[in-house]
Design an enzyme around this catalytic site. Structure first.
Site, PDB file in Angstrom:
ATOM      1  N   SER A  76      40.774  -0.653  44.312  1.00  0.00           N
ATOM      2  CA  SER A  76      39.326  -0.652  44.245  1.00  0.00           C
ATOM      3  C   SER A  76      38.746  -1.815  45.050  1.00  0.00           C
ATOM      4  O   SER A  76      39.034  -1.965  46.225  1.00  0.00           O
ATOM      5  CB  SER A  76      38.883  -0.694  42.775  1.00  0.00           C
ATOM      6  OG  SER A  76      37.516  -0.406  42.645  1.00  0.00           O
ATOM      7  N   ASP A 192      39.182   6.187  42.705  1.00  0.00           N
ATOM      8  CA  ASP A 192      39.541   4.796  42.407  1.00  0.00           C
ATOM      9  C   ASP A 192      40.868   4.701  41.651  1.00  0.00           C
ATOM     10  O   ASP A 192      41.035   5.280  40.578  1.00  0.00           O
ATOM     11  CB  ASP A 192      38.419   4.183  41.570  1.00  0.00           C
ATOM     12  CG  ASP A 192      38.447   2.673  41.559  1.00  0.00           C
ATOM     13  OD1 ASP A 192      39.522   2.112  41.265  1.00  0.00           O
ATOM     14  OD2 ASP A 192      37.403   2.062  41.843  1.00  0.00           O
TER      15      ASP A 192
END
Length: 303
Positions: A76, A192
């Site tokens: 991320s 993510d």
């Protein structure tokens, strides 16, 4: 791109499996350390949305203390910062960019769409920014080995990204479910990686680095008195749900690192990128406090 096919559960992929799937990164790390007479150092930069800006402060503190970084794995926002650094941006350059972020800059990169494609934002503006920051480099062209993690939203599989265009890998790794559209790549819908592995210290274990440093910027949810008793916005709901789940799955993996750095940024909401100065400062402070433990680990690795 290496794909994790063996493990379909919503947990971090076992080290034994990762070891076979990180072949390109292992090769690059081996080439980097060839002839180097010191312990290898790996850095795992975790997810945390805006809180991940603290990673910039960590990199700056390590640079000032002359702690080498030989390989970076990111998830991320950790993939964003780690990928830009591996692509050639110095800690000072990242610091300058981070300190310049304000609300106007954040809103300039928001491209809202009709949410029928898996997210509120298309992510095209963010993707263009990432391509610019990484200079369009491939993983093979980076100055130091780098890999990032994403998740296949259709199968629940963890996906290792270590080849191809770096900005595409980062875009996939940082696509918060429901907020950004999934990144279609290799026939997969990638989101993510924090939903499976918010602090990818197991990657460093799989790479066999001598000293592994994990940076944990996961939140502590403490709503303000004004927020209590009120229904949150859709973005707040999505990000807070993501954070709650991430905290639960992060702890077992983070403990695999030699040293864990935990900047005090847990009360910052994940969309508050304009709080970059304080986030970076907290990252620097936390890393500085961890330098003695890192030096001790390096000394022990020499024996």
């Amino acid at each position: 791109m290496g794909l994790i096919d063996e493990d379909r559960s919503l947990v971090a992929t076992p080290v034994e499996v990762l070891r076979t799937r990180l072949a390109a990164t292992r090769r690059r790390l081996g080439a980097r350390m060839d002839g180097v007479r010191r312990p290898s150092v790996g850095l795992a930069l975790g997810s945390g949305a805006a809180r991940g800006l603290a990673h910039i402060g960590v990199l700056e503190a390590l640079f000032r203390s002359r702690i080498p970084v030989d390989v970076i794995v990111g998830c991320s926002m950790g993939a964003v910062i780690g990928g830009c650094y591996a692509a050639g941006m110095d800690a000072s350059e990242l610091l300058e960019i981070g300190m310049s972020i304000d609300r106007r800059e954040v809103f300039r990169h928001i491209d809202l769409i009709v949410p029928n494609r898996g997210g509120l934002m298309s992510g095209s503006r963010i993707e263009a920014l990432l391509e610019e920051l990484t200079k369009g480099k491939t993983f093979e062209q980076l100055r130091l080995p780098f890999a990032c993690t994403a998740a296949d939203i259709n199968t629940g599989e963890e996906v290792v990204i270590e080849d191809g265009a770096v900005y595409e890998g980062i875009r996939a790794s940082s696509s918060i479910p429901g907020v950004l559209q999934p990144m279609m790549h290799g026939g997969r819908a990638l989101v993510d990686g924090g939903i499976l592995n918010p602090i990818p210290a197991n990657y460093l274990a799989a790479l066999g680095v001598d000293v592994s440093i994990a940076v944990d910027v996961m939140p502590v949810l403490k709503p303000s008195p004004e927020q209590l008793g009120k229904a949150p916005s859709i973005v707040s709901t999505l990000i807070n749900s993501f954070d709650i789940m991430g905290r639960l799955v992060a702890a077992p993996v983070a403990c695999m690192a030699t040293v864990v750095i935990r900047p005090q940024v847990g009360e910052v909401f994940g969309a508050e990128f304009w709080r970059a100065p304080e986030l970076i400062t907290e990252g620097f402070r936390a890393a500085e406090a961890a330098i003695p433990a890192i030096r001790e680990a390096l000394d022990q690795s020499k024996t």
